[in-house]
Design a protein around this motif. Structure first.
Motif, PDB file in Angstrom:
ATOM      1  N   LEU A 296      -4.444   3.708   3.273  1.00  0.00           N
ATOM      2  CA  LEU A 296      -5.269   2.538   2.975  1.00  0.00           C
ATOM      3  C   LEU A 296      -5.818   2.652   1.557  1.00  0.00           C
ATOM      4  N   TYR A 298      -8.538   0.731  -1.174  1.00  0.00           N
ATOM      5  CA  TYR A 298      -9.735  -0.106  -1.134  1.00  0.00           C
ATOM      6  C   TYR A 298     -10.326  -0.255  -2.528  1.00  0.00           C
TER       7      TYR A 298
ATOM      8  N   GLY B 136      -0.052  12.675   1.267  1.00  0.00           N
ATOM      9  CA  GLY B 136       0.703  11.444   1.101  1.00  0.00           C
ATOM     10  C   GLY B 136       0.027  10.397   0.240  1.00  0.00           C
ATOM     11  N   ILE B 137      -1.253  10.576  -0.062  1.00  0.00           N
ATOM     12  CA  ILE B 137      -1.974   9.593  -0.879  1.00  0.00           C
ATOM     13  C   ILE B 137      -1.573   9.771  -2.346  1.00  0.00           C
ATOM     14  N   PRO B 138      -1.076   8.723  -2.997  1.00  0.00           N
ATOM     15  CA  PRO B 138      -0.655   8.895  -4.397  1.00  0.00           C
ATOM     16  C   PRO B 138      -1.845   8.912  -5.350  1.00  0.00           C
ATOM     17  N   ILE B 274     -17.639   3.738   4.144  1.00  0.00           N
ATOM     18  CA  ILE B 274     -16.264   3.876   4.629  1.00  0.00           C
ATOM     19  C   ILE B 274     -15.841   5.347   4.688  1.00  0.00           C
ATOM     20  N   ASP B 277     -16.383   7.163   7.802  1.00  0.00           N
ATOM     21  CA  ASP B 277     -15.547   6.776   8.946  1.00  0.00           C
ATOM     22  C   ASP B 277     -14.186   7.459   8.953  1.00  0.00           C
ATOM     23  N   VAL B 278     -13.914   8.260   7.934  1.00  0.00           N
ATOM     24  CA  VAL B 278     -12.613   8.937   7.872  1.00  0.00           C
ATOM     25  C   VAL B 278     -12.647  10.097   8.850  1.00  0.00           C
ATOM     26  N   VAL B 292     -13.149  -0.135 -13.423  1.00  0.00           N
ATOM     27  CA  VAL B 292     -12.605  -0.592 -12.131  1.00  0.00           C
ATOM     28  C   VAL B 292     -13.642  -0.694 -11.024  1.00  0.00           C
ATOM     29  N   GLU B 294     -15.801   0.778  -7.747  1.00  0.00           N
ATOM     30  CA  GLU B 294     -15.577   1.716  -6.647  1.00  0.00           C
ATOM     31  C   GLU B 294     -14.246   1.444  -5.957  1.00  0.00           C
ATOM     32  N   THR B 295     -13.464   2.506  -5.771  1.00  0.00           N
ATOM     33  CA  THR B 295     -12.194   2.384  -5.054  1.00  0.00           C
ATOM     34  C   THR B 295     -12.106   3.514  -4.042  1.00  0.00           C
ATOM     35  N   LEU B 296     -11.226   3.372  -3.082  1.00  0.00           N
ATOM     36  CA  LEU B 296     -11.041   4.430  -2.095  1.00  0.00           C
ATOM     37  C   LEU B 296      -9.585   4.473  -1.664  1.00  0.00           C
ATOM     38  N   PHE B 297      -9.074   5.679  -1.496  1.00  0.00           N
ATOM     39  CA  PHE B 297      -7.694   5.899  -1.076  1.00  0.00           C
ATOM     40  C   PHE B 297      -7.707   6.763   0.173  1.00  0.00           C
ATOM     41  N   TYR B 298      -6.945   6.373   1.160  1.00  0.00           N
ATOM     42  CA  TYR B 298      -7.013   7.006   2.481  1.00  0.00           C
ATOM     43  C   TYR B 298      -5.599   7.290   3.005  1.00  0.00           C
ATOM     44  N   GLY B 299      -5.428   8.402   3.657  1.00  0.00           N
ATOM     45  CA  GLY B 299      -4.127   8.690   4.267  1.00  0.00           C
ATOM     46  C   GLY B 299      -4.065  10.113   4.790  1.00  0.00           C
TER      47      GLY B 299
END
Lengths: 434, 434
Positions: A296, A298, B136-138, B274, B277-278, B292, B294-299
């Motif tokens: 995901l 975000y 797996g998160i790029p 968020i 919640d991981v 940019v 705030e961003t978030l990357f999940y995996g």
């Protein structure tokens, strides 16, 4: 120490995003050069209005109304005028002169991508469009490079900040659609004509681009099932909440046994899923792929700064490709169909939420459930909600279904509408199990 | 149609991840070629054990124990043996022969990155290491390319699946650390010697790599404040929950006025964020940057398939660079210091959670709060928790502070420990406001 290379950037369109890009290059240019060896120079900026003060000090001669001259003078052309007429002409002119183009124009790409990418290939230049989907989130790069070795199984995205802001506010403030839209317009989160956003067209543009990248064929807008949030009732948001769901405006791209579904509509998401927690103007994209599994992304999906970040990243990508002569290293779009067929809307499979306003008397549930049974739509849960109005003659009947065929569901609902005990048009919402 | 180019890939290490990479190339190779024009050919696989069946059919001659021969025969060398001795030799040998190297080895990079990247630069080859952080998160590509135009303000990551699984389970099952660790070991989520994970070393490796990429100087492991979760008590997870927080093992990289903090420890996160919640073995990285936002990357942060996705993406990147002669287009690491100073651990600023076991009698709160006041640690909330044991002579005193200096906080806690009414060593946890 690597050598420094100066690259001349021409920006067409000095609106909000244009000003953001120019600021970003001015403020972070030294750092960018330290990181990449590329010295970006905003050589010209074209706009119809070159007199308005954007709060950015520019040397004389940078501002111009002469787009052709700008294209001639630039190494990289950034199109930020929007729309699908002039913008298209500018991009085609730049490509015809072999200039790489950076654009944030999702409408143009979704509607004319095939023609533009053919022009890019013929010119041996390239189009970069990270900013066209999900603003500051580098989702195009993730999908095309980070997940290049993956079969894409599903993409589910909250791709429109206006819709997400409105839905979040409706739930948080227990306020109806019209009131929240009006507030969003006052705050600048919605346009004075909001139809592009709230009718799902903007989400469909972005979903179409993502689907095309994932499956190697340019889809355009025609195959996208597109429904907006204009008619969404507050009571459905409340009922969904009571059932453990949250309603989100989603772009959904799904592949199953080679068949693809491409759709944009509000849907119920289980509240314990991360995507359901994405609130306000934020965007998020869930990608399920093989072998990477569920991921995901975000971030802010729109606005001056987030968009500037994506545009600037594309400019650097283009500049590095100029420096290394590798401008077709990652083509703008590569045809290579990776699916069997695109499902007709009636063939879509989903779980559904139905709300029927029914006369509160015996036999209603039997009549409704027998119609569903006959059409092979299996019920997962049935709830007669208590009316808030104690004098009401009608009751809200909520039905959640198991996975069902959209055609069968629609047929059932038509038959239900004919029942004497069912008042108003039944409300149909899809449930998205991630 | 673009031309197809065959690239020979040599894989050193045929363990879980190695088998995942080879499978991915076999299963998705046609699709990858359709997308990129690159035909990957696993020309050789080296391992000490070439007799064990990994369930993958390979032509004769592919398996070898001769690493030097493999390097000679390959266009791209993939190092998946792990560890910091043999792996380093293999990488240096490959680089010395001008072969690009793909690795998932975070320990090696964090501890010897400077030497390896110098070797890469000297050889004019390149090292690719997407799989080294967050599986797996790029995230490396996002940070280095997607956010190339951004000043990084903060990175907060859940970077170790084992820790996150244990913390999630402790909270969900109300189970103590030791029991959950044992279960995780039985399920294969934790090693038989789990110290690398639970003592924070693995998280520190990854945080150090991210910090180095963000701020342009190779930090290594020494400056990282590293605390694990081994001593975390179930009661603190419960108290945190009652206060609206969830405890997560975090890698934290922060910049403020040019000063950098680099730390790894369990911390309280507000439950409505968020990142909180991981759950389970998943990873997530929050990046706050300018412009940019705030961003978030999940995996998935580990495991055969997620890691294979990242390794395969790097192989394609390397292959495209071979094809276009652009192998230093994005250098493995670029020196260019983008900060003023690295803060000493005592200079860190954070909010804190303190738990003191105190004798339940008048005057205790006054004594404790006067120590904090004297040291300029400001209290944001004070709570005396009811003991579950009604006969207990001690009570748990919970203190949440406003932003405070780590040195001042530690001094306060030392002084509190000397109070007669305070039993046991006070528990100190940091609160991370995102």
């Amino acid at each position: 120490m690597e050598l420094e290379k100066t690259v001349k950037v021409g920006v067409i369109g000095f609106g909000t995003v244009g000003a953001g890009v120019v600021s970003c290059i001015l403020e972070n240019g030294d750092m960018i050069c330290g990181r990449t060896g590329i010295r970006l120079k905003t050589c010209q900026i074209a706009d119809i209005d070159i007199s308005r003060d954007r709060g950015i000090a520019l040397p004389d001669g940078v501002l111009t109304t002469d787009v052709s001259g700008l294209i001639e003078n630039s190494d990289i052309v950034v199109e930020l005028v929007g729309g699908t007429t002039k913008a298209k002409e500018f991009i085609l002119e730049a490509l015809s002169k072999g200039k790489p183009v950076v654009t944030a124009n999702k409408a143009l790409l979704a509607e004319h991508g095939e023609e533009l990418f053919a022009a890019a290939q013929a010119s041996d230049a390239n189009i970069y469009y990270e900013a066209s989907v999900a603003g500051g989130i580098p989702i195009i790069k993730a999908l095309r490079e980070g997940f290049v070795a993956n079969r894409i199984e599903k993409i589910v995205g909250i791709l429109n900040g206006t819709c997400n802001y409105i839905l979040t506010k409706m739930e948080d403030d227990n306020a109806p659609f019209d009131a929240v839209l009006k507030e969003a317009q006052e705050l600048g989160y919605a346009e004075s004509d909001p139809s592009f956003d709230i009718d799902g067209i903007d989400t469909a543009h972005k979903a179409s681009i993502l689907a095309s990248l994932a499956y190697g064929e340019w889809f355009g807008m025609k195959p996208v099932l597109t429904e907006g949030i204009r008619d969404l009732k507050l009571c459905d948001i409340r009922f969904a909440s009571q059932l453990g769901y949250r309603i989100k405006m989603l772009g959904i791209i799904k592949q199953s046994d080679g068949d693809i579904e491409l759709r944009v509509h509000p849907a119920l998401l289980q509240r314990n899923r991360i995507l359901a927690d994405v609130s306000g103007v934020f965007n998020a994209v869930m990608i399920k792929a093989n072998p990477v599994g569920e991921t995901l992304f975000y971030g802010r999906g729109a606005g001056r700064d987030a968009t500037a970040s994506a545009v600037a990243a594309d400019i650097i990508d283009a500049a590095l490709n100029l420096q290394f002569g590798s401008h077709r290293r990652v083509p703008a779009f590569r045809i290579g169909r990776q699916f069997k067929s695109l499902l007709d809307h009636s063939e879509i499979k989903s779980r559904y939420y139905l709300r029927l306003e029914v006369v509160d008397r015996p036999g209603v549930v039997a009549a409704v459930s027998s119609i569903l049974g006959k059409n092979e739509v299996s019920i997962s849960s049935f709830l007669q909600a208590e009316s808030e109005d104690r004098e009401a003659k009608y009751a809200s009947l909520l039905i959640l279904t198991h996975l069902a065929n959209e055609g069968a569901l629609r047929k059932s609902v038509e038959e239900m509408s004919d029942l004497e005990c069912v008042k108003d048009k039944p409300v149909i919402l899809r449930i998205e199990d991630i």
